[in-house]
Design a protein around this motif. Sequence first.
Motif, PDB file in Angstrom:
ATOM      1  N   ALA A 152     -53.724  -0.402  42.586  1.00  0.00           N
ATOM      2  CA  ALA A 152     -54.735   0.539  42.936  1.00  0.00           C
ATOM      3  C   ALA A 152     -55.253  -0.140  44.035  1.00  0.00           C
ATOM      4  CB  ALA A 152     -55.457   1.211  41.759  1.00  0.00           C
ATOM      5  N   ALA A 153     -55.650   0.730  45.079  1.00  0.00           N
ATOM      6  CA  ALA A 153     -56.559   0.432  46.282  1.00  0.00           C
ATOM      7  C   ALA A 153     -57.604   1.425  46.583  1.00  0.00           C
ATOM      8  CB  ALA A 153     -55.680   0.130  47.538  1.00  0.00           C
ATOM      9  N   VAL A 154     -58.880   1.191  46.715  1.00  0.00           N
ATOM     10  CA  VAL A 154     -59.812   2.114  46.934  1.00  0.00           C
ATOM     11  C   VAL A 154     -60.221   2.181  48.531  1.00  0.00           C
ATOM     12  CG1 VAL A 154     -61.108   1.692  44.918  1.00  0.00           C
ATOM     13  CG2 VAL A 154     -61.717   0.192  46.810  1.00  0.00           C
ATOM     14  N   ASP A 155     -59.601   1.211  49.336  1.00  0.00           N
ATOM     15  CA  ASP A 155     -59.589   1.458  50.690  1.00  0.00           C
ATOM     16  C   ASP A 155     -58.511   0.958  51.533  1.00  0.00           C
ATOM     17  OD1 ASP A 155     -59.699  -1.283  50.663  1.00  0.00           O
ATOM     18  OD2 ASP A 155     -62.104  -1.251  50.506  1.00  0.00           O
ATOM     19  N   GLY A 156     -58.249   1.180  52.728  1.00  0.00           N
ATOM     20  CA  GLY A 156     -57.195   0.763  53.513  1.00  0.00           C
ATOM     21  C   GLY A 156     -57.074  -0.555  53.738  1.00  0.00           C
ATOM     22  N   ALA A 157     -58.060  -1.610  53.899  1.00  0.00           N
ATOM     23  CA  ALA A 157     -57.988  -2.912  53.745  1.00  0.00           C
ATOM     24  C   ALA A 157     -57.299  -3.497  52.525  1.00  0.00           C
ATOM     25  CB  ALA A 157     -59.307  -3.659  53.990  1.00  0.00           C
ATOM     26  N   THR A 158     -57.656  -3.267  51.273  1.00  0.00           N
ATOM     27  CA  THR A 158     -56.952  -3.322  50.042  1.00  0.00           C
ATOM     28  C   THR A 158     -55.794  -2.936  50.016  1.00  0.00           C
ATOM     29  OG1 THR A 158     -59.398  -3.177  49.135  1.00  0.00           O
ATOM     30  CG2 THR A 158     -57.438  -3.395  47.398  1.00  0.00           C
ATOM     31  N   ALA A 159     -55.312  -1.779  50.661  1.00  0.00           N
ATOM     32  CA  ALA A 159     -54.048  -1.264  50.321  1.00  0.00           C
ATOM     33  C   ALA A 159     -53.139  -2.067  51.285  1.00  0.00           C
ATOM     34  CB  ALA A 159     -54.059   0.042  50.883  1.00  0.00           C
ATOM     35  N   ARG A 160     -53.655  -2.859  52.372  1.00  0.00           N
ATOM     36  CA  ARG A 160     -52.819  -3.330  53.360  1.00  0.00           C
ATOM     37  C   ARG A 160     -52.482  -4.805  52.577  1.00  0.00           C
ATOM     38  NH1 ARG A 160     -54.636  -3.105  59.725  1.00  0.00           N
ATOM     39  NH2 ARG A 160     -54.237  -1.107  59.997  1.00  0.00           N
ATOM     40  N   ARG A 161     -53.607  -5.175  51.729  1.00  0.00           N
ATOM     41  CA  ARG A 161     -53.265  -6.587  51.246  1.00  0.00           C
ATOM     42  C   ARG A 161     -52.296  -6.380  50.162  1.00  0.00           C
ATOM     43  NH1 ARG A 161     -55.606  -8.351  46.793  1.00  0.00           N
ATOM     44  NH2 ARG A 161     -57.396  -6.861  47.032  1.00  0.00           N
ATOM     45  N   LEU A 162     -52.538  -5.533  49.355  1.00  0.00           N
ATOM     46  CA  LEU A 162     -51.577  -5.470  48.221  1.00  0.00           C
ATOM     47  C   LEU A 162     -50.050  -5.014  48.545  1.00  0.00           C
ATOM     48  CD1 LEU A 162     -53.797  -2.964  45.803  1.00  0.00           C
ATOM     49  CD2 LEU A 162     -53.091  -5.688  45.556  1.00  0.00           C
ATOM     50  N   ALA A 163     -50.064  -4.134  49.734  1.00  0.00           N
ATOM     51  CA  ALA A 163     -48.414  -3.979  50.246  1.00  0.00           C
ATOM     52  C   ALA A 163     -48.012  -5.055  50.758  1.00  0.00           C
ATOM     53  CB  ALA A 163     -48.727  -2.562  51.316  1.00  0.00           C
ATOM     54  N   SER A 164     -48.695  -5.929  51.360  1.00  0.00           N
ATOM     55  CA  SER A 164     -48.278  -6.962  51.818  1.00  0.00           C
ATOM     56  C   SER A 164     -47.914  -8.235  50.949  1.00  0.00           C
ATOM     57  CB  SER A 164     -49.019  -7.827  52.965  1.00  0.00           C
ATOM     58  OG  SER A 164     -49.528  -6.905  53.907  1.00  0.00           O
ATOM     59  N   ALA A 165     -48.357  -8.149  49.861  1.00  0.00           N
ATOM     60  CA  ALA A 165     -48.185  -9.246  48.801  1.00  0.00           C
ATOM     61  C   ALA A 165     -47.050  -8.717  47.806  1.00  0.00           C
ATOM     62  CB  ALA A 165     -49.558  -9.570  48.057  1.00  0.00           C
ATOM     63  N   ARG A 166     -47.243  -7.422  47.511  1.00  0.00           N
ATOM     64  CA  ARG A 166     -46.354  -6.818  46.438  1.00  0.00           C
ATOM     65  C   ARG A 166     -45.812  -5.502  47.118  1.00  0.00           C
ATOM     66  NH1 ARG A 166     -50.484  -8.744  43.247  1.00  0.00           N
ATOM     67  NH2 ARG A 166     -51.355  -6.420  42.900  1.00  0.00           N
ATOM     68  N   PRO A 167     -44.661  -5.656  47.904  1.00  0.00           N
ATOM     69  CA  PRO A 167     -44.269  -4.292  48.538  1.00  0.00           C
ATOM     70  C   PRO A 167     -44.119  -3.119  47.552  1.00  0.00           C
ATOM     71  CG  PRO A 167     -43.553  -6.048  49.550  1.00  0.00           C
ATOM     72  CD  PRO A 167     -44.037  -6.600  48.277  1.00  0.00           C
ATOM     73  N   PRO A 168     -44.637  -1.931  47.832  1.00  0.00           N
ATOM     74  CA  PRO A 168     -44.375  -0.874  46.905  1.00  0.00           C
ATOM     75  C   PRO A 168     -42.952  -0.031  47.002  1.00  0.00           C
ATOM     76  CG  PRO A 168     -45.761  -0.113  48.602  1.00  0.00           C
ATOM     77  CD  PRO A 168     -45.441  -1.644  48.818  1.00  0.00           C
ATOM     78  N   ASP A 169     -42.492   0.617  45.959  1.00  0.00           N
ATOM     79  CA  ASP A 169     -41.513   1.303  46.083  1.00  0.00           C
ATOM     80  C   ASP A 169     -41.914   2.870  46.514  1.00  0.00           C
ATOM     81  OD1 ASP A 169     -39.538  -0.531  44.981  1.00  0.00           O
ATOM     82  OD2 ASP A 169     -40.481  -0.463  43.253  1.00  0.00           O
ATOM     83  N   VAL A 170     -43.061   3.260  46.003  1.00  0.00           N
ATOM     84  CA  VAL A 170     -43.625   4.655  46.270  1.00  0.00           C
ATOM     85  C   VAL A 170     -45.022   4.377  46.530  1.00  0.00           C
ATOM     86  CG1 VAL A 170     -43.736   6.876  45.748  1.00  0.00           C
ATOM     87  CG2 VAL A 170     -41.772   5.585  44.799  1.00  0.00           C
ATOM     88  N   VAL A 171     -45.642   5.165  47.501  1.00  0.00           N
ATOM     89  CA  VAL A 171     -47.070   5.116  47.817  1.00  0.00           C
ATOM     90  C   VAL A 171     -47.520   6.559  47.559  1.00  0.00           C
ATOM     91  CG1 VAL A 171     -48.888   4.641  49.535  1.00  0.00           C
ATOM     92  CG2 VAL A 171     -46.624   3.245  49.523  1.00  0.00           C
ATOM     93  N   LEU A 172     -48.736   6.625  46.996  1.00  0.00           N
ATOM     94  CA  LEU A 172     -49.430   7.767  46.649  1.00  0.00           C
ATOM     95  C   LEU A 172     -50.861   7.427  47.271  1.00  0.00           C
ATOM     96  CD1 LEU A 172     -49.411   8.535  42.823  1.00  0.00           C
ATOM     97  CD2 LEU A 172     -47.958   9.714  44.870  1.00  0.00           C
ATOM     98  N   LEU A 173     -51.096   8.435  48.559  1.00  0.00           N
ATOM     99  CA  LEU A 173     -52.207   7.902  49.528  1.00  0.00           C
ATOM    100  C   LEU A 173     -53.006   9.336  49.913  1.00  0.00           C
ATOM    101  CD1 LEU A 173     -53.305   6.264  51.980  1.00  0.00           C
ATOM    102  CD2 LEU A 173     -51.437   7.032  53.193  1.00  0.00           C
TER     103      LEU A 173
END
Length: 227
Positions: free
Chosen positions: A30-51
């Motif tokens: 879970a990410a509350v903002d874009g910066a956190t989402a980028r960090r998480l997606a880079s570290a653990r690539p998602p299979d699906v994104v709810l945005l």
Amino acid sequence: MTRVLVVEDDPQLVRALEINLKARTYTVDAAVDGATARRLASARPPDVVLLDLGLPDMDGLDLIGWLRGFSRAPILVVSARQASDEKVAALDAGADDYIPKPFSMDELLARLRAAARRSRPTDGEEQPAVIETPGFTLDLPAKKAQRAGSPVRLTPTEWHLLEVLVRHRGRLVTQQQLLGEVWGPSHRTRTNYLRVYMAQLRRKLEPDPSHPRHLITAPGMGYRFEE
């Protein structure tokens, strides 16, 4: 297990999504903002994104463009924005589905399951590593092209553009999607880029660039790759 990245700044909604997704054996980041989402997606690539599009630090469209730079994971936009032009912009930027708020949790989960199924290629749907046409051959992993047995040099941008078209071969890819994936979301109106680079690709690959058989234009809409 399917990993879902939830990008949403409403903590109550995030909590509800986490409970429902984890109960169905999804792994959730879970990410509350874009910066956190980028960090998480880079570290653990998602299979699906709810945005959610309304993020506190950036527009969700920009995050879609960033994700599409490296990921083919389905992106389901979950947003209170109801205008049709907002929906079109999100889909053109690379989103796969648009779910307006408020929504039914059952419907959202059904759409998520469908998106996850589509993103899992079967043996018959696996993208080929080598594309062969009567006029040229593309070795995608090696980034090598040959025409009539001779190597063809393609620039990194030409390769990126070609790979997006090949990934959607047989289907129309809109101008906005191509521009967003290859040049970034801030270039979605630079259609002249596409005209220049498509002309270059046709000169290098098509037997008759003035009558292309493989790199097809849909006037005013986009392009498609035909084998």
